[in-house]
Design a protein around this motif. Structure first.
Motif, PDB file in Angstrom:
ATOM      1  N   UNK A  88      25.414 105.775  79.123  1.00  0.00           N
ATOM      2  CA  UNK A  88      24.574 104.607  79.386  1.00  0.00           C
ATOM      3  C   UNK A  88      24.478 104.300  80.872  1.00  0.00           C
ATOM      4  N   UNK A  89      24.428 105.363  81.684  1.00  0.00           N
ATOM      5  CA  UNK A  89      24.348 105.194  83.138  1.00  0.00           C
ATOM      6  C   UNK A  89      23.116 105.900  83.668  1.00  0.00           C
ATOM      7  N   UNK A  90      22.453 105.256  84.617  1.00  0.00           N
ATOM      8  CA  UNK A  90      21.366 105.878  85.368  1.00  0.00           C
ATOM      9  C   UNK A  90      21.746 105.756  86.836  1.00  0.00           C
ATOM     10  N   UNK A  91      21.566 106.852  87.588  1.00  0.00           N
ATOM     11  CA  UNK A  91      21.923 106.870  89.003  1.00  0.00           C
ATOM     12  C   UNK A  91      20.727 107.321  89.827  1.00  0.00           C
ATOM     13  N   UNK A  92      20.490 106.622  90.932  1.00  0.00           N
ATOM     14  CA  UNK A  92      19.390 106.965  91.826  1.00  0.00           C
ATOM     15  C   UNK A  92      19.869 106.892  93.268  1.00  0.00           C
ATOM     16  N   UNK A  93      19.313 107.755  94.096  1.00  0.00           N
ATOM     17  CA  UNK A  93      19.630 107.760  95.527  1.00  0.00           C
ATOM     18  C   UNK A  93      18.426 107.259  96.314  1.00  0.00           C
ATOM     19  N   UNK A  94      18.675 106.932  97.569  1.00  0.00           N
ATOM     20  CA  UNK A  94      17.613 106.433  98.435  1.00  0.00           C
ATOM     21  C   UNK A  94      17.432 104.932  98.336  1.00  0.00           C
ATOM     22  N   UNK A  95      18.499 104.225  98.013  1.00  0.00           N
ATOM     23  CA  UNK A  95      18.370 102.785  97.765  1.00  0.00           C
ATOM     24  C   UNK A  95      17.889 102.019  98.996  1.00  0.00           C
ATOM     25  N   UNK A  96      17.158 100.964  98.704  1.00  0.00           N
ATOM     26  CA  UNK A  96      16.728 100.008  99.712  1.00  0.00           C
ATOM     27  C   UNK A  96      16.739  98.626  99.058  1.00  0.00           C
ATOM     28  N   UNK A  97      16.443  97.597  99.809  1.00  0.00           N
ATOM     29  CA  UNK A  97      16.529  96.238  99.275  1.00  0.00           C
ATOM     30  C   UNK A  97      15.559  95.990  98.111  1.00  0.00           C
ATOM     31  N   UNK A  98      14.295  96.387  98.179  1.00  0.00           N
ATOM     32  CA  UNK A  98      13.424  96.161  97.018  1.00  0.00           C
ATOM     33  C   UNK A  98      13.957  96.838  95.748  1.00  0.00           C
ATOM     34  N   UNK A  99      14.489  98.024  95.909  1.00  0.00           N
ATOM     35  CA  UNK A  99      15.041  98.768  94.770  1.00  0.00           C
ATOM     36  C   UNK A  99      16.253  98.037  94.185  1.00  0.00           C
ATOM     37  N   UNK A 100      17.164  97.594  95.048  1.00  0.00           N
ATOM     38  CA  UNK A 100      18.362  96.891  94.586  1.00  0.00           C
ATOM     39  C   UNK A 100      17.994  95.574  93.920  1.00  0.00           C
ATOM     40  N   UNK A 101      17.055  94.843  94.505  1.00  0.00           N
ATOM     41  CA  UNK A 101      16.621  93.572  93.902  1.00  0.00           C
ATOM     42  C   UNK A 101      16.000  93.793  92.527  1.00  0.00           C
ATOM     43  N   UNK A 102      15.185  94.814  92.405  1.00  0.00           N
ATOM     44  CA  UNK A 102      14.571  95.110  91.110  1.00  0.00           C
ATOM     45  C   UNK A 102      15.634  95.426  90.070  1.00  0.00           C
ATOM     46  N   UNK A 103      16.640  96.196  90.449  1.00  0.00           N
ATOM     47  CA  UNK A 103      17.728  96.526  89.524  1.00  0.00           C
ATOM     48  C   UNK A 103      18.468  95.273  89.092  1.00  0.00           C
ATOM     49  N   UNK A 104      18.737  94.385  90.034  1.00  0.00           N
ATOM     50  CA  UNK A 104      19.484  93.160  89.726  1.00  0.00           C
ATOM     51  C   UNK A 104      18.639  92.204  88.893  1.00  0.00           C
ATOM     52  N   UNK A 105      17.379  92.046  89.248  1.00  0.00           N
ATOM     53  CA  UNK A 105      16.521  91.084  88.552  1.00  0.00           C
ATOM     54  C   UNK A 105      15.991  91.601  87.214  1.00  0.00           C
ATOM     55  N   UNK A 106      16.128  92.900  86.958  1.00  0.00           N
ATOM     56  CA  UNK A 106      15.638  93.476  85.708  1.00  0.00           C
ATOM     57  C   UNK A 106      16.335  92.859  84.499  1.00  0.00           C
ATOM     58  N   UNK A 107      17.584  92.533  84.660  1.00  0.00           N
ATOM     59  CA  UNK A 107      18.323  91.875  83.595  1.00  0.00           C
ATOM     60  C   UNK A 107      18.883  92.823  82.564  1.00  0.00           C
ATOM     61  N   UNK A 108      19.734  92.282  81.733  1.00  0.00           N
ATOM     62  CA  UNK A 108      20.511  93.094  80.805  1.00  0.00           C
ATOM     63  C   UNK A 108      19.734  93.748  79.673  1.00  0.00           C
TER      64      UNK A 108
END
Length: 142
Positions: A88-108
């Motif tokens: 149940x893990x997805x991993x991505x490289x090349x992170x930036x602030x928009x990407x991190x915010x989207x991950x956090x705001x996507x919700x559970x």
């Protein structure tokens, strides 16, 4: 439960984590770790293992890293695998602030496959040239 782990060389991940907190609030399910200059991958692995201590195989985990193939990502994913969390893990490289915010705001409740696709798009769309149009009168003054 849903978790987001940011990993990087140096202070990028902890700094990005701070920026995410400023915008999206402090969430206990968002974590970060950096491979510091002079530190070992084993030290990073121990830190990541400590951060993921409460995560179970039934939880969903998003790992965002600075570089594909870099020690922070490969070390974090080794820990994820050793803890039995890969399913149940997805991993991505090349992170930036928009990407991190989207991950956090996507919700559970977000689907990880859909999130991975969305985050890839955010990583690319977050890079834009900022152009200030030249004032035509300025050209005449030269």
């Amino acid at each position: 439960m849903y978790y987001v782990l940011l990993v990087s060389h140096g202070e990028m991940a902890p700094g990005l984590h701070t920026a995410v907190k400023m915008i999206a609030g402090d969430n206990e399910w968002v974590m970060s770790a950096g491979l510091h200059d002079g530190s070992s991958a084993d030290a990073l692995a121990a830190e990541v293992k400590g951060l993921l201590q409460g995560v179970t195989a039934d939880d969903r985990l998003v790992v965002l890293a600075d570089l594909m193939g870099g020690s922070p990502l490969t070390t974090a994913m080794k820990v994820v695998a050793e803890m039995g969390l890969l399913t149940n893990t997805v991993a991505l490289a090349g992170m930036n602030l928009p990407m991190a915010l989207t991950a956090v705001l996507a919700g559970p409740d977000v689907e990880l496959d859909l999130l991975a696709e969305t985050l890839s798009g955010e990583a690319c769309n977050g890079v834009e040239e900022f152009v200030i149009p030249a004032d035509e009168d300025e050209d005449e003054d030269l």
